[in-house]
Design an enzyme around this catalytic site. Structure first.
Site, PDB file in Angstrom:
ATOM      1  N   HIS A 166       0.836  -1.222   0.000  1.00 47.33           N
ATOM      2  CA  HIS A 166       0.000   0.000   0.000  1.00 47.33           C
ATOM      3  C   HIS A 166       0.865   1.265   0.000  1.00 47.33           C
ATOM      4  O   HIS A 166       0.420   2.316   0.474  1.00 47.33           O
ATOM      5  CB  HIS A 166      -0.959   0.037   1.195  1.00 47.33           C
ATOM      6  CG  HIS A 166      -1.688  -1.244   1.451  1.00 47.33           C
ATOM      7  ND1 HIS A 166      -2.953  -1.494   0.984  1.00 47.33           N
ATOM      8  CD2 HIS A 166      -1.300  -2.373   2.100  1.00 47.33           C
ATOM      9  CE1 HIS A 166      -3.334  -2.709   1.349  1.00 47.33           C
ATOM     10  NE2 HIS A 166      -2.342  -3.273   2.022  1.00 47.33           N
ATOM     11  N   SER A 287      14.334  22.364 -15.220  1.00 44.01           N
ATOM     12  CA  SER A 287      13.139  23.172 -15.430  1.00 44.01           C
ATOM     13  C   SER A 287      13.580  24.554 -15.884  1.00 44.01           C
ATOM     14  O   SER A 287      14.584  25.076 -15.417  1.00 44.01           O
ATOM     15  CB  SER A 287      12.353  23.274 -14.128  1.00 44.01           C
ATOM     16  OG  SER A 287      11.522  24.416 -14.162  1.00 44.01           O
ATOM     17  N   LYS A 293      15.232  22.147  -9.951  1.00 41.15           N
ATOM     18  CA  LYS A 293      14.569  20.918 -10.402  1.00 41.15           C
ATOM     19  C   LYS A 293      15.474  19.988 -11.192  1.00 41.15           C
ATOM     20  O   LYS A 293      16.303  20.403 -11.986  1.00 41.15           O
ATOM     21  CB  LYS A 293      13.361  21.262 -11.297  1.00 41.15           C
ATOM     22  CG  LYS A 293      12.174  21.857 -10.581  1.00 41.15           C
ATOM     23  CD  LYS A 293      11.483  20.902  -9.618  1.00 41.15           C
ATOM     24  CE  LYS A 293      10.624  19.869 -10.311  1.00 41.15           C
ATOM     25  NZ  LYS A 293       9.467  20.445 -10.994  1.00 41.15           N
ATOM     26  N   GLU A 300       9.286   9.069 -16.567  1.00 42.31           N
ATOM     27  CA  GLU A 300       7.869   9.414 -16.742  1.00 42.31           C
ATOM     28  C   GLU A 300       7.353   8.984 -18.114  1.00 42.31           C
ATOM     29  O   GLU A 300       6.232   8.480 -18.252  1.00 42.31           O
ATOM     30  CB  GLU A 300       7.666  10.915 -16.560  1.00 42.31           C
ATOM     31  CG  GLU A 300       7.953  11.384 -15.143  1.00 42.31           C
ATOM     32  CD  GLU A 300       8.029  12.897 -15.071  1.00 42.31           C
ATOM     33  OE1 GLU A 300       7.012  13.521 -14.811  1.00 42.31           O
ATOM     34  OE2 GLU A 300       9.126  13.454 -15.291  1.00 42.31           O
TER      35      GLU A 300
END
Ligand code: ARG
Length: 468
Positions: A166, A287, A293, A300
């Protein structure tokens, strides 16, 4: 009628005998597949060479015609490879483009190449050869990925990290064990591609349009020349099934699901909240507005690739569903998405291998996180069963009370002192502390397939041997 169609009264030179006029421009546009099936040219030329050689060996065409055809096909091949081949939409697909150009180059013998053959067995052969190559590429890509995972697993066979259920801290596991879970998944993917390759490795060539041919062809010879194990045994099946592509897409989709899960873990693990791993600069982007970043874009994108894979799979299942035997033009819709799926699968495999190989793992952070969240509570309960003879359900209850006590005090289980523990259950002794550390915990999980470093190392060795 469009202007183009009005002008175009010439019927198709490949099949236009009974046609007085050419197709409408829109008909030409919907009918043509050359925009994408041109990438089948190596397979198409290879198949034609095997077919021509067989026709000559069987005395169906002369050997001088066969030789002229062979040389002409090699010229076509080099023209396409040099990028100066005049692909024509009016010629519909790769098969007719190659043959028409062959005719321009060698003249009359070109017309003999299509003896005892149809575009139906031709395209089935070309596409099978192409998908077979993609299986080989996927197998290679998976072997590389598994190799990268094995290297990670070997380095961190005894690094402790939290195991989750979980996404809540559950029990400590080892980094090596976690990597090896993916080795198992990708090894099954490898098996699926190998199985699919074996099953698809039969030749449709010589099935002709659907019923076979009256010419005395040798299908075993063409099958062998093209590296197939044997000719397909039923001509209707040979020209009309695309299950080989469905198997490739299905195996690819499962593999993409596995990659998507690993990619998601990399995204989570590389976040500032987790800091389990740092992705190499080679696999990160910055970024344009937030200078701090480091985005895991490759991970992704791999996480997302399953969308395309599954889309292609559903598309082909849907195209094939309900088609009567044998060939229908619907089946021209079999290729474009398989091409896209295969390209993206290979790209994702390569990117995933690179990310895993270049990953730096924050061992200290893994271990610190493993010790949080009462991750050795199960070990405590097991100790109560083993050493104090409690039934597991009672041990579970005692442990739950101790966890609540630690939580109330803001400490971890090993920080509770013995007197406090004994106030909950008098059978607890000093020995309890030997199972509460995370290293003790993982080392004790020696059941087959468990997370103990010794088990993990045995699995690493097994896979290294199996794959070498
Ligand atoms: N371009 C066609 C395809 O991909 C080739 C086969 C055409 N056969 C036919 N009977 N029209 O399916």
């Amino acid at each position: 009628m469009t202007d183009k169609a009005k002008d175009n009264t010439a019927s198709n030179s490949m099949w236009g005998g009974r046609f007085a006029a050419g197709p409408d421009a829109i008909m030409e546009a919907i009918n043509a597949s050359i925009g994408y099936d041109q990438r089948l040219y190596p397979q198409d030329i290879r198949g034609s060479r095997a077919h021509a050689a067989m026709l000559a060996a069987q005395g169906i065409i002369s050997s001088s015609d066969a030789e002229t055809i062979r040389e002409g096909l090699l010229t076509v091949l080099s023209e396409i490879e040099a990028g100066d081949f005049p692909f024509k939409t009016a010629l519909e697909d790769i098969h007719m483009n190659v043959e028409a150009r062959l005719k321009e180059i060698i003249g009359e013998p070109a017309g003999r190449l299509h003896t005892a053959r149809s575009r139906n067995d031709q395209v089935a052969t070309d596409f099978r050869l192409w998908v077979r190559d993609q299986c080989d590429a996927a197998i290679k890509g998976l072997e590389t990925l598994i190799g990268a995972l094995l290297t990670q697993a070997e380095a961190g066979a005894d690094w402790v990290m939290p195991g989750f259920t979980h996404l809540q801290t559950a029990q400590p596991v080892t980094w090596g064990h976690h990597m090896m879970a993916y080795v198992e998944m990708f090894a099954r993917d490898l098996g699926r591609f190998r199985d699919a390759r074996k099953r698809m490795n039969e030749s449709p060539l010589g099935a002709a349009a659907l019923a076979g041919t009256g010419f005395d062809i040798d299908r075993h010879a063409t099958a062998e020349a093209l590296g197939f194990d044997r000719p397909m045994a039923n001509s209707l099946d040979a020209v009309s099934d695309r299950d080989f592509a469905l198997e490739f897409l299905s195996a690819g989709s499962i593999c993409a699901v596995h990659m998507s899960r690993l990619a998601e873990e990399l995204v989570i693990w590389s976040s500032a909240q987790f800091r389990f791993v740092a992705m190499s600069d080679k696999w990160s982007t910055g970024s344009s507005i937030m200078p701090q970043k480091r985005n895991p874009d490759a991970a992704e994108l791999i996480r997302a690739k399953i969308g395309r894979m599954l889309g292609a799979t559903v598309a082909l299942f849907t195209v094939m569903k309900g088609l009567p035997l044998a060939y229908s033009k619907d089946m021209q819709e079999d290729k474009e998405q398989v091409f896209d799926a295969a390209d993206n699968l290979m790209l994702a495999l390569a990117a995933m291998s690179g990310m895993i190989a270049d990953l730096s793992v924050n061992r200290a952070q893994l271990e610190a996180a493993a010790s949080n969240g009462f991750s050795t509570a199960t070990d405590l309960a097991d100790w109560l069963v083993r050493e104090a003879g409690l039934p597991f359900r009672d041990a579970h209850h005692v442990t739950g009370t101790l966890v609540a006590m630690a939580e109330a005090r803001g400490c971890d289980l090993p920080d509770l002192d013995l007197a406090d523990m004994q106030s909950v259950n008098a059978a607890i002794t000093e020995d309890i502390y030997t199972v509460l550390g995370v290293h003790n915990s993982v080392a004790s999980r020696m059941s087959y397939g468990g997370t103990a470093p010794a088990q993990v190392r045995a699995q690493i060795k097994r896979w290294q041997e199996a794959l070498s």
